[in-house]
Write an enzyme that holds these catalytic residues in place. Structure first.
Site, PDB file in Angstrom:
ATOM      1  N   ASP A 218      14.581 -18.911  41.664  1.00 36.03           N
ATOM      2  CA  ASP A 218      15.068 -18.668  43.022  1.00 36.03           C
ATOM      3  C   ASP A 218      16.071 -19.764  43.377  1.00 36.03           C
ATOM      4  O   ASP A 218      16.401 -20.608  42.543  1.00 36.03           O
ATOM      5  CB  ASP A 218      13.907 -18.642  44.029  1.00 36.03           C
ATOM      6  CG  ASP A 218      14.134 -17.615  45.131  1.00 36.03           C
ATOM      7  OD1 ASP A 218      15.129 -17.755  45.865  1.00 36.03           O
ATOM      8  OD2 ASP A 218      13.328 -16.676  45.249  1.00 36.03           O
ATOM      9  N   HIS A 291      19.563 -14.833  45.284  1.00 41.66           N
ATOM     10  CA  HIS A 291      18.592 -15.907  45.062  1.00 41.66           C
ATOM     11  C   HIS A 291      18.885 -16.614  43.744  1.00 41.66           C
ATOM     12  O   HIS A 291      17.995 -16.867  42.930  1.00 41.66           O
ATOM     13  CB  HIS A 291      17.167 -15.359  45.082  1.00 41.66           C
ATOM     14  CG  HIS A 291      16.700 -14.962  46.455  1.00 41.66           C
ATOM     15  ND1 HIS A 291      16.452 -15.892  47.448  1.00 41.66           N
ATOM     16  CD2 HIS A 291      16.467 -13.750  47.008  1.00 41.66           C
ATOM     17  CE1 HIS A 291      16.069 -15.258  48.554  1.00 41.66           C
ATOM     18  NE2 HIS A 291      16.084 -13.953  48.318  1.00 41.66           N
ATOM     19  N   GLU A 355      17.528  -9.246  49.104  1.00 45.88           N
ATOM     20  CA  GLU A 355      18.234 -10.227  49.931  1.00 45.88           C
ATOM     21  C   GLU A 355      19.463 -10.804  49.222  1.00 45.88           C
ATOM     22  O   GLU A 355      19.614 -12.022  49.097  1.00 45.88           O
ATOM     23  CB  GLU A 355      17.274 -11.352  50.336  1.00 45.88           C
ATOM     24  CG  GLU A 355      16.126 -10.861  51.196  1.00 45.88           C
ATOM     25  CD  GLU A 355      15.144 -11.963  51.572  1.00 45.88           C
ATOM     26  OE1 GLU A 355      14.551 -11.890  52.652  1.00 45.88           O
ATOM     27  OE2 GLU A 355      14.967 -12.903  50.766  1.00 45.88           O
ATOM     28  N   ASP A 448       1.463 -15.426  52.993  1.00 47.43           N
ATOM     29  CA  ASP A 448       2.057 -16.646  53.537  1.00 47.43           C
ATOM     30  C   ASP A 448       2.142 -16.573  55.063  1.00 47.43           C
ATOM     31  O   ASP A 448       2.587 -17.516  55.698  1.00 47.43           O
ATOM     32  CB  ASP A 448       3.441 -16.905  52.933  1.00 47.43           C
ATOM     33  CG  ASP A 448       4.383 -15.723  53.050  1.00 47.43           C
ATOM     34  OD1 ASP A 448       3.898 -14.570  53.161  1.00 47.43           O
ATOM     35  OD2 ASP A 448       5.612 -15.929  53.019  1.00 47.43           O
ATOM     36  N   GLU A 498       7.272 -21.367  50.735  1.00 43.63           N
ATOM     37  CA  GLU A 498       8.107 -22.288  51.499  1.00 43.63           C
ATOM     38  C   GLU A 498       7.278 -23.408  52.128  1.00 43.63           C
ATOM     39  O   GLU A 498       7.682 -24.571  52.117  1.00 43.63           O
ATOM     40  CB  GLU A 498       8.859 -21.530  52.601  1.00 43.63           C
ATOM     41  CG  GLU A 498      10.028 -20.701  52.107  1.00 43.63           C
ATOM     42  CD  GLU A 498       9.628 -19.284  51.751  1.00 43.63           C
ATOM     43  OE1 GLU A 498      10.518 -18.409  51.700  1.00 43.63           O
ATOM     44  OE2 GLU A 498       8.421 -19.038  51.532  1.00 43.63           O
TER      45      GLU A 498
END
Length: 795
Positions: A218, A291, A355, A448, A498
């Protein structure tokens, strides 16, 4: 004859005999001594289970008989756990059977009813029979067997010597509902060592999940060694520092500490073998075309602007730097994927596809020329071109691709499997196109997200996914007919890291939510019951304690329920009652109203608590003196508007309705939680309260949320108006906000005084002007802006 009665017979092999008297005794035991399965805590819930009187005692004289070498792999899952007087049971070939007492049989069958992962497990006082068509089925039978054994079988440290393990008699027939049962882990944002990965695999296998989706690359780090491109790990596996706190906090803060790590190819092989021994398939993910920042930092020539100085990302989000679809890039990706496919025997390779911004491609002459050359309509079709070319290469190696649901855009690659994460729509579309689908919507499958009150939880990325919400998920959408539904392979829980830095925090976020999803994926729909699940989970938790899993207990928390909302015929009444409850049965709820933390000696809840003024209520669940839950804390703001029904000119948007009394329930929302906010998308808020009779007011207070990264902005202004008939209105006061929006996340209070107007009025109206569109320069520029409001307090 039922399957349970059949399974009481052990196999007739040479040197084994069973007389009629013993058969009759077994049948009598079964027919006369059936009891409930409440004492058993098997997760996920088996398809069919009957608990029977009696126990089997596994000791150092127990013999395990196996039929084939393949069977021995499943047996290891059992023998690795057994510690009896320092010895383990003998494992002998079935052809050498000499006794039928105190034995365990592992038997290969050819039973179409069990499929590839089903099993039958029979425990009687004399023997244990495990039957399955495959090693996987036997492995899952062992997992169920271990879960009905004493909890200390799961201890990770040496135990005092035991003379025997007591196992309750039971009859089980079981198989999974879905063939794909997955758990994902992102190690790019925060790297985790091999020991953590192995424990992660141990736990998912324990709950009969069969797939580990390993997210290896990533923007924030490249975690797998590629021999042909050493700079991927020399440069791409390291970032110079990491963001502190939430991405929404301004100004941004960083820790100034390098973060890095990667897995060698030998380590990868070690983990793959480890997973195979636990019947787990590992699917690696190599992100493309987006990414890709960590890879571009190592090899900038793979970008659309090689002159740019690329660095491994130090914060979270979506970056415009993506792979450029040149021959050089495709050669690189094919080389990388070739090495990856050599390491992972799985039939799938996950290629991301999510994304991926198109701005770099829009600005690239090469990309624009390629679009014309290939007759593509736009950059979305260019991404489809990219994915299809990669898929063709992967297919040529005998494997298939999985991609996030963005790969639907511009046309789906011919043999692709879609992982539907942006809701269920992508999965529905793919299934209708006869493509395989794995359901993993953020609404239910993202671990998450917060799982409890964000004010009392560690920092998370946002959202709210409780254990109950995970358990309520149904992977097969109602929109699909029976033929289309066959393309839903299963589901998966996703864990992006994250904000998940440590192994303990990782476990806390994943468990027990992963267990809930495991039951969704394995157990028949009609066998699922949330209250029963939580009861079994509580019984099971001792096993997690022995495994040293740092799991969450939010499912046990006390829930508050306001009763006796204000009676419109008695508007002067400001008293309410709060009921308390927990999903756990026969447990004590202890509470306080003086601000102190509840203890086992605090007030015992027995009836609704009356509240007559603003009060902070704290409550927790106790089992005797043992605290089982977190402390639930809620302040109730009692005021003239408390408990009033109201009317809205514009309806709130979808999930941001916050209930019938959302704006007057006496509970103020917080910055971190969306649960109490009432949200309007592009529309103004106009709320009218009818007090029934004229009232005098001195002040009105209402809160608004500013959270630009989520497209939520303060209103331009707020106006308070009053009326006697609900038709003719008099504006009393106004508050302006536009100049105070800023970029930070915060709550702004609109406090409007009635000091110059105190005549009694029956109706009161709050109007808040939505800014309408996201402002220029915002990522959502021109799109509808959100207005979030909460709790109208009238004094």
């Amino acid at each position: 004859m039922s399957i349970f009665v059949q399974s009481l017979y052990f196999p007739i092999k040479k040197n084994i005999s069973m007389n009629k008297t013993h058969v009759a005794a077994c049948l009598a035991m079964f027919m006369m001594c059936i009891k409930t399965s409440a004492q058993l805590s098997i997760l996920p819930q088996p398809q069919k289970l009957v608990a029977v009187s009696g126990s089997f005692y596994l000791n150092n004289k127990t013999i395990i008989y196996v039929e084939t070498e393949e069977t021995r792999a499943a047996i290891k899952a059992l023998t690795d756990k057994i510690k009896i007087d320092g010895t383990q049971p003998k494992v002998l070939d079935l052809n050498n059977t000499t006794t039928n007492d105190n034995v365990i049989f592992f038997l290969k069958t050819d039973d179409s009813a069990l499929g590839t992962e089903g099993y039958r497990l029979s425990v009687t006082p004399r023997q244990i029979n495990i039957r399955a068509n495959t090693t996987q089925g036997m492995f899952y039978a062992v997992q169920s067997l271990l879960q009905i054994m004493p909890p200390d079988i799961f201890s990770t440290v040496p135990l005092r010597k035991k003379s025997a393990w007591k196992i309750p008699c039971v009859e089980i027939e079981d198989k999974p509902r879905y063939s794909y049962r997955g758990l994902h882990l992102d190690v790019s944002r925060h790297f985790q060592p091999i020991s953590v990965i192995k424990k992660y695999i141990d736990l998912l296998a324990m709950y009969k999940m069969n797939t580990f989706h390993w997210h290896l690359t990533d923007d924030q780090g490249w975690r797998i060694a590629i021999k042909k491109y050493p700079k991927l790990t020399e440069i791409g596996s390291k970032r110079k520092q990491t963001l502190i706190g939430s991405l929404s906090e301004k100004p941004e803060r960083y820790d100034g500490k390098p973060h890095g790590g990667f897995y060698t190819q030998e380590q990868i092989k070690e983990v793959v073998t480890y997973a195979q021994e636990r019947c787990v398939t590992i699917i690696p993910e190599i992100e493309m075309p987006g990414h890709a920042l960590a890879a571009l930092a190592a090899y900038p020539e793979l970008s659309c602007d090689p002159s740019k100085n690329y660095e491994v990302a130090t914060k979270w989000g979506v970056f415009e730097d993506v792979f450029c679809p040149t021959d050089k890039t495709f050669d690189f990706l094919q080389d990388v994927l070739s090495e990856v496919m050599e390491l992972f025997p799985a039939k799938y390779i996950h290629i991301g596809g999510d994304e991926s911004p198109k701005e770099a491609w829009k600005q690239s002459k090469f990309c624009q020329d390629l679009i014309k050359k290939e007759g593509l309509k736009d950059e979305h079709e260019l991404q489809s071109f990219f994915i299809k070319r990669i898929e063709k290469f992967i297919n040529s190696k005998g494997k298939n691709i999985i991609g996030w649901d963005e790969i639907l855009e511009g046309g789906l690659a011919p043999n692709a499997t879609v992982m539907s994460w942006r809701g269920i729509e992508g999965g529905i579309t793919a299934a209708k196109q006869k493509h395989n689908v794995i359901m993993t919507p953020g609404s239910h499958c993202y671990f998450d997200y917060y799982q409890g009150d964000p004010e009392t939880e560690p920092l998370a990325i946002g959202g709210y996914t409780s254990l109950e919400k995970v358990y309520s998920y149904e992977p097969t959408p109602d929109e699909l007919n029976s033929e289309q539904a066959k393309y839903i392979l299963g589901a998966q829980g996703n864990v992006w890291t994250e904000y998940i830095k440590t192994a303990d925090y990782l476990e806390y976020m994943v468990y027990p939510r992963a267990i809930a999803l495991a039951e969704v994926m394995w157990s028949p729909k009609n066998r699922r019951d949330y209250t029963d699940f939580v009861e079994r989970l509580l019984m099971h938790s001792k096993r997690l304690d022995y495994l040293k899993v740092d799991y969450a207990t939010r499912a046990y928390d006390v829930k508050f329920d306001l009763k006796n909302q204000k009676n419109i015929s008695n508007p002067e009444t400001t008293t309410t009652t709060v009921s308390m409850g927990t999903v756990l049965k026969d447990m004590d709820i202890r509470y306080t109203t003086d601000g102190t933390t509840p203890k086992s000696t605090s007030n015992l809840y027995s009836q609704p608590v009356e509240i007559t003024n603003t009060t902070t209520l704290k409550a927790a669940v106790f089992q005797g003196s043992k605290l089982l839950s977190k402390v639930t804390i809620q302040t109730f703001y009692i005021n003239s508007a408390f408990g009033m029904k109201y009317s809205l000119l514009n309806a709130p948007k979808n999930t941001y309705e916050s209930g019938e009394f959302g704006l007057t329930n006496g509970i103020r929302a917080t910055e971190k939680s969306y649960a109490q906010w009432t949200g309007f998308n592009g529309n103004d808020m106009e709320v009218t309260l009818d007090f029934g009779v004229p009232r005098s007011f001195s002040k009105a207070t209402i809160n608004f949320l500013n959270r630009p990264e989520s497209w939520i902005f303060l209103p331009d202004y707020v106006i308070i108006s009053v009326s006697n008939d609900g038709k003719e209105w008099l504006d009393i006061n106004r508050a302006d906000f536009a100049h105070n929006r800023g970029d930070n996340r915060y709550i702004r209070e609109a406090k409007l005084q009635f000091s110059e107007y105190t005549k009694p009025k029956r109706f009161l109206k709050v109007f808040a002007k939505n800014m309408g569109k996201c402002p220029k320069g915002h990522p959502g520029e021109g799109q509808a802006a959100w207005l979030f409001a909460d709790e109208i307090i009238i004094d």
